[in-house]
Enzyme design. Structure first.
Site, PDB file in Angstrom:
ATOM      1  CD  GLU A  98     -52.613   2.711  31.470  1.00  0.00           C
ATOM      2  OE1 GLU A  98     -52.358   3.827  31.961  1.00  0.00           O
ATOM      3  OE2 GLU A  98     -51.820   1.777  31.480  1.00  0.00           O
ATOM      4  CG  ASP A 131     -51.855   2.753  35.510  1.00  0.00           C
ATOM      5  OD1 ASP A 131     -52.857   3.270  36.032  1.00  0.00           O
ATOM      6  OD2 ASP A 131     -51.782   1.555  35.175  1.00  0.00           O
ATOM      7  CG  ASP A 164     -47.081   2.116  35.191  1.00  0.00           C
ATOM      8  OD1 ASP A 164     -47.558   2.797  34.262  1.00  0.00           O
ATOM      9  OD2 ASP A 164     -47.477   0.969  35.459  1.00  0.00           O
ATOM     10  CG  ASP A 196     -46.439  -0.720  30.899  1.00  0.00           C
ATOM     11  OD1 ASP A 196     -45.416  -0.635  30.185  1.00  0.00           O
ATOM     12  OD2 ASP A 196     -46.801  -1.756  31.488  1.00  0.00           O
TER      13      ASP A 196
END
Ligand code: 0RA
Length: 675
Positions: free
Chosen positions: A463, A537, A539, A541
């Site tokens: 990503e 990631d 997180d 998102d």
């Protein structure tokens, strides 16, 4: 009414007490642990030769010694218990996963016969457990419809168990006997005072036989739920002591309840599930179906309660009937087309047009099924095709004639599917030369590896651009390829394949992987990497993007998941530093542990929390997340595809209500969703 009342399925989150088994099916006295008695009579030897053959070549009897074979042991006994329920002698089957790795199956049926079997002078119970294929000699006609490897006999389970204990309640007495690897371990004992009838078999699979002897709650619950759907009125309880998990499966509606259950997370086009059954030439056909506003199809076909994942003649017959019925309905009711009704004669709906949004369960019973294919998941009987075709055509056409409120909206949907198919076909013809998919050219963004053997190659789907840059520099370029993903990833849950292919990001992904997509075009043999790694990631998102990608793979390339080629990378959450020593932590717990144990407390420790992959330099990314020697990869699995389908529908579909329920219920697990 709650969801669980509709489907008849309940979860129990209260702790399971030892006494629950008694509560579920009247009284039971627990078995003593097995010992071993070396003595066995000479007469036994002949008997044991049969079971010796089972131990020598277990694959012949249970298909293999992997997970499927292991769980086959459970089905073998559960099938017997369910037969008792179907014969109206029992109501409930309780499957219990014990903490010592053994599993017990308790039912309230007639109990395995215990009377003396004249030719041998031994109790029938002992014969049934120690003589190959002996179950059938004791007046069990229920294998009228047997399937594949099913019904090989309880003695096979006994032969492949380190130990097995059986208790039978019958004629006011309690009968018990123990076995080790198929050998008796003492004679059958008789105790007075049974106030119930039934059978309880507890066994521990033999680690000398099976690669892994641990049962899977997911595999068991998926199949037991399926059996409860397929055998209307059967109540099956599954419990796992170590985790206190418990499910009760009981569906008064049979396979209609199955469709209701699958529909819970969808928006159906018409209210009532279409359901019917018919018998012809000794073949029983049961159908339940519904259509929703989505594009994915969910089709479950069974023969004699066995899932036929590769289809077969029954499925061909069913599909042909659907196409025929819709074409006929259109011809007879051309006004459905409105202004274009003159065109009714030219329209020819294909099978494809009838599949979008279809949820169907087809369950048939055939006296002598022939299962074909490598995994025996395909029905071969040629006569079945025409019988199913005819039966389904007749009933369905009548149903549509009598229920225009169902038929009309359904026809509209099917015509829409047809239009989309024609438009897509036209577009494909126009752009055939140009489309990257047809030519299969590799995307410009892909930094490929030099190795060509797919078994050695890995594709990292990364990503974001900066992370992609680090990954390209940090990788082992011999075997690791990098595909950076830019821009939004389409939510494919709500999109038809043609539009999915309109997304450049998705086309790049498909071209890099090499398999193409779609019913006719997908080819797993063309896969270019045996490890496809989603690296996002750590997180919210990142988790969202990962879920979007998982949805894509699950809906359009499920074979990649089934083959075990799909992985999720685990980037670290923290970098901890004290003096010159650097350590990475992949969870909060690990962080605390490192601080306490490696650094001796938080003093002088500096900590960096990674929010994105882009914060790591190429060396760090390699060391922590990509280096095969030190990284953690999580393999994406979908043991229970029905459940996985529900999860994706709930997470990515447009029904708010179930999503809210799901998130509240699974709030903890969703964090590391690992379908
Ligand atoms: C042989 C004959 C009969 C029942 C069974 C076996 C039987 C097997 C299992 C395995 C698990 N539970 C079971 N319950 C029954 C017929 C018994 C009769 O005629 O009374």
């Amino acid at each position: 009414m709650t969801q669980s009342e509709i489907t008849g399925e309940s979860r129990q989150d209260d702790p399971i007490k030892e006494t629950d088994e008694i509560a579920v099916i009247s009284a039971s006295n627990d078995n003593l642990g097995p010992g071993f008695d070396d003595e066995y009579s000479a007469r036994n030897i002949k008997v044991l030769e049969g079971l010796e053959a089972v131990r020598k070549r277990p694959g012949m009897y249970i298909g293999g010694t992997g997970s499927d074979g292991l769980h086959h042991l459970v089905w073998e006994i559960v099938d017997n218990s369910i037969d008792e329920v179907l014969a109206k002698h029992a109501s409930t089957v309780l499957v219990n996963m014990h903490e010592d790795g053994s599993l017990s199956i308790l039912d309230d049926g007639r109990g395995i016969p215990t009377d003396i079997h004249e030719p041998t002078g031994k109790p029938a119970l002992e014969i049934i457990l120690t003589v190959l294929h002996s179950g059938g000699k004791f007046d069990k006609k229920s294998y009228k419809y047997s399937g594949g490897l099913h019904g090989v006999g309880i003695s096979v389970v006994n032969a492949l168990s380190e130990w097995l204990d059986v208790t039978v309640w019958r004629d006011g007495k309690i009968f018990q006997q123990s076995f080790r690897r198929g050998f008796t371990n003492g004679e059958m004992t008789i105790t007075e005072g049974a106030t119930r009838t039934g059978t309880r078999i507890r066994f521990k699979p033999d680690s000398e036989i099976f690669e892994n002897t641990e049962f899977s709650y997911e595999i068991l619950s998926k199949r037991l739920r399926e059996m409860a759907f397929l055998n209307k009125g059967v109540k099956i309880v599954l419990r796992q002591r170590s985790t206190q998990k418990c499910h009760t499966f009981e569906y008064v509606g049979g396979i209609s309840s199955f469709v209701d259950f699958l529909n819970e997370t969808k928006t159906p086009i018409f209210k009532d599930v279409i359901a019917f059954n018919k018998e012809k030439d000794n073949i029983e056909i049961d159908v339940a179906m519904s259509y929703n506003d989505g594009y994915a199809e969910q089709f479950y076909a069974f023969v004699n309660n066995i899932s036929t994942t590769d289809g077969g003649t029954h499925v061909v017959g069913f599909r042909s009937a659907l196409t025929k019925v819709f074409n006929k309905y259109l011809k007879e009711n051309p006004d459905i087309l409105g202004k274009e009704k003159a065109k009714a004669g030219e329209i020819k709906l294909t099978t494809e047009d009838t599949r979008e949004g279809l949820i169907a369960v087809l369950s048939i019973r055939v006296p002598e099924p022939q299962f074909e294919g490598q995994t025996k998941g395909k029905l071969g009987n040629p006569e079945v095709r025409a019988i199913v075709d005819q039966a389904v055509s007749d009933v369905l056409y009548d149903y549509f004639e009598q229920n225009p409120n169902t038929a009309r909206p359904l026809m509209d949907k099917i015509l829409l599917s047809m239009k989309a198919r024609m438009a897509a076909q036209k577009a494909r013809e126009l752009t055939r030369r140009k489309t990257a998919l047809e030519g299969g050219s590799l995307p410009g963004k892909l930094a490929d590896c030099s190795e060509k053997d797919p078994a050695k190659c890995e594709l990292f789907i990364v990503e974001g651009n900066s992370a992609g840059g680090s990954a390209k520099q940090g990788r082992d370029r011999r075997i690791q390829a990098i595909l950076p993903l830019r821009g939004k990833i389409l939510n494919v849950e709500k999109t038809r394949l043609e539009r999915v292919l309109g997304s450049e990001t998705i086309r790049d992904l498909i071209n890099a992987i090499g398999t193409n997509v779609g019913k006719d075009d997908f080819d797993i043999n063309k896969i270019r990497y045996h490890k496809v790694v989603i690296m996002t990631d750590a997180d919210v998102d990142g988790a969202h993007i990962r879920t979007l990608l998982l949805t894509f793979f699950f809906r359009y390339m499920p074979e990649i998941i089934q083959n075990g080629y799909l992985y999720a990378a685990q980037p670290p959450l923290f970098k901890l530093k004290k003096g010159k020593i650097e350590k990475y932590a992949f969870s909060d717990e690990e962080k605390d542990k490192i601080i306490e144990e490696d650094f001796g407390g938080p003093d002088k420790v500096t900590m960096q929390r990674y929010k994105g992959l882009g914060e790591m330099n190429p060396e760090q990314l390699w060391e922590t997340t990509m280096n095969p020697e030190s990284r953690i990869l999580k393999q994406v699995k979908a043991d229970d595809e029905t459940e996985a389908d529900r999860i994706f529908s709930v997470l990515m579909g447009d029904k708010v209500e179930p999503r809210r329920d799901f998130i509240t219920q699974y709030a903890k697990q969703v964090k590391n969703l690992d379908i």
